[in-house]
Design an enzyme around this catalytic site. Structure first.
Site, PDB file in Angstrom:
ATOM      1  N   GLU A 162      28.950-112.889 -51.105  1.00 51.68           N
ATOM      2  CA  GLU A 162      29.416-114.130 -50.508  1.00 51.68           C
ATOM      3  C   GLU A 162      28.319-115.194 -50.533  1.00 51.68           C
ATOM      4  O   GLU A 162      27.169-114.914 -50.891  1.00 51.68           O
ATOM      5  CB  GLU A 162      29.892-113.850 -49.069  1.00 51.68           C
ATOM      6  CG  GLU A 162      31.064-112.888 -49.076  1.00 51.68           C
ATOM      7  CD  GLU A 162      31.710-112.694 -47.710  1.00 51.68           C
ATOM      8  OE1 GLU A 162      31.094-113.038 -46.687  1.00 51.68           O
ATOM      9  OE2 GLU A 162      32.854-112.187 -47.682  1.00 51.68           O
ATOM     10  N   GLU A 190      35.345-106.670 -57.810  1.00 52.76           N
ATOM     11  CA  GLU A 190      35.953-106.313 -59.097  1.00 52.76           C
ATOM     12  C   GLU A 190      35.343-107.123 -60.234  1.00 52.76           C
ATOM     13  O   GLU A 190      35.008-106.598 -61.293  1.00 52.76           O
ATOM     14  CB  GLU A 190      37.461-106.591 -59.087  1.00 52.76           C
ATOM     15  CG  GLU A 190      38.252-105.773 -58.111  1.00 52.76           C
ATOM     16  CD  GLU A 190      38.401-106.468 -56.757  1.00 52.76           C
ATOM     17  OE1 GLU A 190      37.406-107.033 -56.250  1.00 52.76           O
ATOM     18  OE2 GLU A 190      39.503-106.427 -56.195  1.00 52.76           O
TER      19      GLU A 190
END
Ligand code: THU
Length: 132
Positions: free
Chosen positions: A46, A57
């Site tokens: 993040e 992913e």
């Protein structure tokens, strides 16, 4: 459980440990096995500028692509959820870029139980190179 799924699950769990998610506190791990039989893992990373966040992913897939592999045999995603964790829409699009009709997607819950699905099921009517 198939030994390849076990390996994917282990790698995805390890990756989740390195997840950087101070804003959402939602830790995700992913592991991809390429056609070359190599495993690539990633976690979500993040950012204080929220929109720059990248999902687990895509981090795993981009590692695979950077290693020269272009085809995902299987991808597994795990979070700390009771439900089987589905890849987000953006990740579905990226998964589809490097998938075939044989590619398998394992969506796991926090207990390591999983639901097996296909890219076709996750993203029908996908936008692809065929339109370009
Ligand atoms: N996240 C993933 O890593 N993969 C997904 O498929 C769903 C969402 C991350 C992004 C963000 O860091 C956090 O989960 C909450 O949305």
């Amino acid at each position: 459980m198939d030994y390849k799924i076990k390996r994917l699950l282990e790698k995805a769990k390890q990756a989740k440990e390195n997840s950087y998610a101070p804003y959402s506190n939602f830790h995700v791990g992913a592991a991809v096995i390429g056609k070359n039989d190599k495993i690539y893992s990633g976690s979500n990373v993040e950012n204080a500028s929220y929109g720059l966040t990248i999902c687990a992913e895509r981090n795993a897939i981009f590692k695979m692509v950077n290693d020269g592999e272009r085809e995902i045999s299987a991808i597994l995603v795990i979070g700390d959820t009771e439900e089987f964790l589905p890849p987000c829409g953006a990740c579905r699009q990226v998964i589809s870029e490097f998938s075939t009709e044989r590619t398998i997607v394992y969506m796991c819950n926090k207990h390591g139980k999983y639901k097996k699905t296909t890219v076709e099921e996750l993203i029908p009517f996908k936008f692809s190179i065929d339109f370009l």
